[in-house]
Design a protein around this motif. Sequence first.
Motif, PDB file in Angstrom:
ATOM      1  N   VAL A 130     -60.223  22.198   3.694  1.00 40.16           N
ATOM      2  CA  VAL A 130     -60.323  22.281   2.343  1.00 40.16           C
ATOM      3  C   VAL A 130     -60.681  23.614   1.759  1.00 40.16           C
ATOM      4  N   THR A 131     -61.875  23.961   2.308  1.00 42.70           N
ATOM      5  CA  THR A 131     -62.226  25.221   1.678  1.00 42.70           C
ATOM      6  C   THR A 131     -61.365  26.530   2.082  1.00 42.70           C
ATOM      7  N   ALA A 132     -60.858  26.512   3.279  1.00 41.65           N
ATOM      8  CA  ALA A 132     -59.847  27.510   3.615  1.00 41.65           C
ATOM      9  C   ALA A 132     -58.558  27.513   3.199  1.00 41.65           C
ATOM     10  N   LEU A 133     -58.003  26.427   2.942  1.00 38.12           N
ATOM     11  CA  LEU A 133     -56.842  26.217   2.174  1.00 38.12           C
ATOM     12  C   LEU A 133     -56.957  26.946   0.790  1.00 38.12           C
ATOM     13  N   VAL A 134     -57.885  26.494   0.282  1.00 37.76           N
ATOM     14  CA  VAL A 134     -58.297  26.891  -1.239  1.00 37.76           C
ATOM     15  C   VAL A 134     -58.343  28.522  -1.276  1.00 37.76           C
ATOM     16  N   ALA A 135     -59.328  28.955  -0.386  1.00 37.52           N
ATOM     17  CA  ALA A 135     -59.596  30.409  -0.549  1.00 37.52           C
ATOM     18  C   ALA A 135     -58.294  31.146  -0.285  1.00 37.52           C
ATOM     19  N   ARG A 136     -57.382  30.665   0.722  1.00 39.01           N
ATOM     20  CA  ARG A 136     -56.165  31.502   1.012  1.00 39.01           C
ATOM     21  C   ARG A 136     -54.844  31.283  -0.135  1.00 39.01           C
ATOM     22  N   GLY A 137     -55.438  30.406  -1.372  1.00 41.23           N
ATOM     23  CA  GLY A 137     -54.565  30.371  -2.412  1.00 41.23           C
ATOM     24  C   GLY A 137     -53.249  29.415  -1.912  1.00 41.23           C
ATOM     25  N   HIS A 138     -53.443  28.329  -1.085  1.00 41.24           N
ATOM     26  CA  HIS A 138     -52.299  27.693  -0.572  1.00 41.24           C
ATOM     27  C   HIS A 138     -52.296  26.752  -1.731  1.00 41.24           C
ATOM     28  N   THR A 139     -53.010  26.166  -2.665  1.00 39.76           N
ATOM     29  CA  THR A 139     -52.979  24.983  -3.424  1.00 39.76           C
ATOM     30  C   THR A 139     -54.162  24.897  -4.549  1.00 39.76           C
ATOM     31  N   THR A 140     -54.034  24.097  -5.318  1.00 37.50           N
ATOM     32  CA  THR A 140     -54.910  24.000  -6.423  1.00 37.50           C
ATOM     33  C   THR A 140     -55.265  22.368  -6.405  1.00 37.50           C
ATOM     34  N   ASN A 141     -54.511  21.742  -5.528  1.00 38.66           N
ATOM     35  CA  ASN A 141     -54.714  20.185  -5.783  1.00 38.66           C
ATOM     36  C   ASN A 141     -54.527  19.664  -4.339  1.00 38.66           C
ATOM     37  N   VAL A 142     -55.436  18.739  -3.929  1.00 34.37           N
ATOM     38  CA  VAL A 142     -55.767  18.212  -2.522  1.00 34.37           C
ATOM     39  C   VAL A 142     -55.728  17.050  -2.501  1.00 34.37           C
ATOM     40  N   VAL A 143     -54.600  16.156  -1.955  1.00 33.92           N
ATOM     41  CA  VAL A 143     -54.760  14.770  -1.690  1.00 33.92           C
ATOM     42  C   VAL A 143     -55.026  14.372  -0.229  1.00 33.92           C
ATOM     43  N   TYR A 144     -55.931  13.585   0.149  1.00 41.54           N
ATOM     44  CA  TYR A 144     -56.174  12.975   1.578  1.00 41.54           C
ATOM     45  C   TYR A 144     -55.854  11.668   1.686  1.00 41.54           C
ATOM     46  N   VAL A 145     -54.731  11.615   2.581  1.00 42.93           N
ATOM     47  CA  VAL A 145     -54.162  10.228   2.893  1.00 42.93           C
ATOM     48  C   VAL A 145     -54.930   9.901   4.173  1.00 42.93           C
ATOM     49  N   GLY A 146     -55.465   8.735   4.456  1.00 44.72           N
ATOM     50  CA  GLY A 146     -56.172   8.555   5.821  1.00 44.72           C
ATOM     51  C   GLY A 146     -56.564   7.100   5.919  1.00 44.72           C
ATOM     52  N   LYS A 147     -57.455   6.623   6.424  1.00 42.47           N
ATOM     53  CA  LYS A 147     -57.797   5.345   6.657  1.00 42.47           C
ATOM     54  C   LYS A 147     -59.443   5.200   6.883  1.00 42.47           C
ATOM     55  N   LEU A 148     -59.957   4.058   6.601  1.00 41.66           N
ATOM     56  CA  LEU A 148     -61.375   3.903   6.310  1.00 41.66           C
ATOM     57  C   LEU A 148     -61.940   2.503   6.625  1.00 41.66           C
ATOM     58  N   GLY A 149     -63.061   2.345   6.529  1.00 35.62           N
ATOM     59  CA  GLY A 149     -63.607   1.048   6.939  1.00 35.62           C
ATOM     60  C   GLY A 149     -64.163   0.459   5.344  1.00 35.62           C
ATOM     61  N   GLY A 150     -63.863  -1.028   5.267  1.00 33.38           N
ATOM     62  CA  GLY A 150     -64.106  -1.851   4.033  1.00 33.38           C
ATOM     63  C   GLY A 150     -65.506  -2.288   4.304  1.00 33.38           C
ATOM     64  N   LEU A 151     -66.554  -2.537   3.096  1.00 32.33           N
ATOM     65  CA  LEU A 151     -67.505  -3.193   3.502  1.00 32.33           C
ATOM     66  C   LEU A 151     -67.673  -4.675   2.850  1.00 32.33           C
ATOM     67  N   GLN A 152     -66.746  -4.965   1.846  1.00 33.16           N
ATOM     68  CA  GLN A 152     -66.590  -6.061   0.934  1.00 33.16           C
ATOM     69  C   GLN A 152     -65.807  -7.122   1.811  1.00 33.16           C
ATOM     70  N   PRO A 153     -66.186  -8.399   2.000  1.00 31.96           N
ATOM     71  CA  PRO A 153     -65.474  -9.393   2.758  1.00 31.96           C
ATOM     72  C   PRO A 153     -63.927  -9.523   2.307  1.00 31.96           C
ATOM     73  N   ASP A 154     -63.530  -9.295   1.109  1.00 33.88           N
ATOM     74  CA  ASP A 154     -62.128  -9.503   1.015  1.00 33.88           C
ATOM     75  C   ASP A 154     -61.094  -8.343   1.194  1.00 33.88           C
ATOM     76  N   MET A 155     -61.604  -7.360   1.962  1.00 24.67           N
ATOM     77  CA  MET A 155     -60.831  -6.392   2.123  1.00 24.67           C
ATOM     78  C   MET A 155     -60.112  -6.443   3.518  1.00 24.67           C
ATOM     79  N   VAL A 156     -58.858  -7.181   3.537  1.00 21.30           N
ATOM     80  CA  VAL A 156     -58.145  -7.436   4.704  1.00 21.30           C
ATOM     81  C   VAL A 156     -57.392  -5.896   5.245  1.00 21.30           C
ATOM     82  N   PRO A 157     -57.663  -5.792   6.528  1.00 23.37           N
ATOM     83  CA  PRO A 157     -57.280  -4.641   7.128  1.00 23.37           C
ATOM     84  C   PRO A 157     -55.764  -4.534   7.050  1.00 23.37           C
ATOM     85  N   ASN A 158     -55.421  -3.276   6.787  1.00 21.50           N
ATOM     86  CA  ASN A 158     -54.001  -2.888   6.815  1.00 21.50           C
ATOM     87  C   ASN A 158     -53.074  -3.300   5.660  1.00 21.50           C
ATOM     88  N   THR A 159     -53.660  -3.997   4.539  1.00 23.65           N
ATOM     89  CA  THR A 159     -52.983  -4.527   3.402  1.00 23.65           C
ATOM     90  C   THR A 159     -53.697  -4.177   2.267  1.00 23.65           C
TER      91      THR A 159
END
Length: 340
Positions: A187-216
């Motif tokens: 992110v630091t490198a992208l912004v320093a080069r002037g490539h964007t002023t808005n970043v969105v990260y699309v990824g995957k992560l772990g849920g800690l709450q029991p009602d978080m059904v994986p992949n739904t």
Amino acid sequence: MSVTAPAAVTSEDHTMGERLADYVLPKVPVDLLAASAGRAWVYPNRSLSFLLGGEKRRGKRFNWRRPYFAVADRVLHCVVPPGRDYTHHYTQLLRSACAFIGLGADVTTESPASGQGLEFVDHWLPDDLPAHDLAVLGYVDPLFHDHTTGWTHRPGFGWRTARIGSATALLLGCEFSFWGDLAGDLVTALVARGHTTNVVYVGKLGGLQPDMVPNTLIVTGTITRIEDHTLTWDSSLDLTHAPPTLRTGTRHVTVPSVMDETRAWFRDHRDDFDIVDPEIGHMARAAATAGVSFDYLHIVTDNLNGTYEHGLYAERSAPVATRRRRCLRDIEAILHRSLT
């Protein structure tokens, strides 16, 4: 700086339980580890040369280059990208792998020098990478197929442009995974080069709450805990008419490695946080420091409560792929609405 690694994480310790071996063992060369009798050295790539070997392509366009393993003088060398969390993660993988195959582990870790990760990322970012209204990082290959140009590839990265209304989005894919703090360097490198002023990260992560059904379930939020500090920011996403798969306002915590998500860690954090991953905090902090907007839209892919069949140890099954495709369509719809 070299340090002796901490104790191995075992199935009894970790939230994956008996499935921990299914996660760990495919990620390390067990035969080479056995040949070195459990002696290993984890250290960052010392030059700006690209990682040698370590390919795990399997038809993947991105996220297929892996750390390089080789045995020299009866020591298994594990050469990783220069991130603190990268060295920690592979240290923990190797120590756990030793425990699974009945070896005593003697693993030494060399952390990267300050600034080494940013130098590495900046070196490999293409010189002709265009500037756009929004940069989308992470899980970009499936997004906006009907709105984009073709892929342009350079060593290490690839990109294409999506035009949504009057706005443009840069979909930036990376051949190597930008684990943990290395994500903040990107992110630091992208912004320093002037490539964007808005970043969105699309990824995957772990849920800690029991009602978080994986992949739904898709999650987003504007708060994280990183290195004992709480960071908040404002969202730039348009979340009106949000799909039923989306959960907003989630409380995120940043950890260096999935291997740190032990049963003890889970007991200490489940009341205060909803989701966990190694990158969001670093990327949010880098964006805040650079004065640009940051958001994440992540699929919950495993549940630390241990009550669901699918997790990080079984990501290629047909049910998982089908459910993730629906989530990715909903993520694309959110981004489309936010851009227009």
